[in-house]
Design an enzyme around this catalytic site. Sequence first.
Site, PDB file in Angstrom:
ATOM      1  N   LYS A  60       0.916  -1.158  -0.287  1.00  0.00           N
ATOM      2  CA  LYS A  60       0.050   0.048   0.102  1.00  0.00           C
ATOM      3  C   LYS A  60       0.788   1.134   0.051  1.00  0.00           C
ATOM      4  O   LYS A  60       1.999   1.135   0.049  1.00  0.00           O
ATOM      5  CB  LYS A  60      -0.998   0.092   1.301  1.00  0.00           C
ATOM      6  CG  LYS A  60      -0.125   0.121   2.669  1.00  0.00           C
ATOM      7  CD  LYS A  60      -1.346  -0.279   3.645  1.00  0.00           C
ATOM      8  CE  LYS A  60      -0.591  -0.311   5.107  1.00  0.00           C
ATOM      9  NZ  LYS A  60      -1.360  -0.927   6.148  1.00  0.00           N
ATOM     10  N   TYR A 101      12.577  31.782   2.993  1.00  0.00           N
ATOM     11  CA  TYR A 101      11.115  32.533   3.038  1.00  0.00           C
ATOM     12  C   TYR A 101      11.059  32.701   4.825  1.00  0.00           C
ATOM     13  O   TYR A 101      11.512  31.947   5.590  1.00  0.00           O
ATOM     14  CB  TYR A 101       9.879  31.503   2.860  1.00  0.00           C
ATOM     15  CG  TYR A 101       9.792  31.267   1.472  1.00  0.00           C
ATOM     16  CD1 TYR A 101       9.848  32.502   0.399  1.00  0.00           C
ATOM     17  CD2 TYR A 101       9.770  30.070   0.873  1.00  0.00           C
ATOM     18  CE1 TYR A 101       9.428  32.402  -0.813  1.00  0.00           C
ATOM     19  CE2 TYR A 101       9.581  29.901  -0.538  1.00  0.00           C
ATOM     20  CZ  TYR A 101       9.467  31.071  -1.068  1.00  0.00           C
ATOM     21  OH  TYR A 101       9.361  30.742  -2.688  1.00  0.00           O
TER      22      TYR A 101
END
Length: 385
Positions: free
Chosen positions: A39, A277
């Site tokens: 998965k 940033y």
Amino acid sequence: MALRHPLQWLELSRSAFRKNIRALSRLAGPKRVMAVSVKANAYGHGLPEIIGFLEAQKEVSYITVHALEEAARSRASGWSGSIMLIGPLPTDQVEAVAALDIEPVIFTRETLRAVGRLSDKLNRRIRTHLKLETGTGRQGITAEELPSFAALYKKYPNLGKPYGAAMHFANIEDTTRHDYAELQLKRFHELLRQMTALGIKPTIRHTASSAAMILFDKTRFELVRPGLSAYGHWSSKETYLSYRLEGGSNDLFCPVLSWRARITQLKKLPANAFIGYGCTYRTTAPARIAVLPVGYADGYPRALSNRGHVLIRGRRAPIRGRICMNLLMVDVSDIKGVRLGDTATLIGRDGDEEVTAEMLADWGGTINYEILARLSPLLPRQVLS
Ligand SMILES: *Cc1c(COP(=O)(O)O)cnc(C)c1O
């Protein structure tokens, strides 16, 4: 098209995977069936590549998937073995069970009815598994609901009895105390007795994820369902500790995946310069900064801004400033000889140093499962021998 010189890439070690499967297979013993979970894009490793590895592992006859899309991709990648669908199967997707030859794990009456109708329509048996609720509070049939499931099975004689009965542990990797797991096992045995009394006795039983199968023989039954450990990772520190306390060996597993990137820019910054940033980092002295083409969009957690490090020339290069969507900056001021194009290691070994998925998880306040599962499916994968 595979680019010859990608900016960043994942390396997948076939030999590490083989070693892990052998270790799990030794634990399981020859009589038990191994169902390896693929998965979440094979725990972020890359589904087609891992299917390729698994096809060569005769010990593994099953894979487990969460969704039909994963089953379809596994078939398209050449998987010819059994597929167990452990996630939900909406009634409008039920035809795919036959088309892809899947064994659904069932926990709703709606799905059971739809699968029963399909088996009538096709006039053939469809192997099913019933998921039992033993205390995880997730997908699972309770003792009260079981009689109505038994009645439904009997309405669809083609379906026969459920082939498997399953449960999942809620608290096996987060603790070194396993009384809740014991309680769940006890409830599982009670529900199995009830299934037998109702005339739907399963042929096989399965409960064991990695931690369960590594730690407790009594969870292994006829089939085991390891996921993370096949990729070379322990489910948790507690699982590792519990295993070691019982005298288990230190090198049971070997990580399959490494993550590397090229340095795409090198720059000198003066003292008092900001990086990234939000101006969250400011140099206190002149610094040499390497820019890496890796960001949170690739699965590198933004929570690691100004935390953690990558490896360059076998040394630790600390992350400076915020992780951007596609870039991050590291300090290489004190690492000699760093050049444009050098390889940086985000997960894996470089010389004597290693950065692990577990370290990234610790720094980012999460678990290794999440670090791996969120690696972007777009990252190029290179298979190593
Ligand atoms: C994911 C999963 C597993 C495998 O768990 P690991 O901890 O990765 O070994 C087993 N069973 C179920 C139901 C799962 O969802």
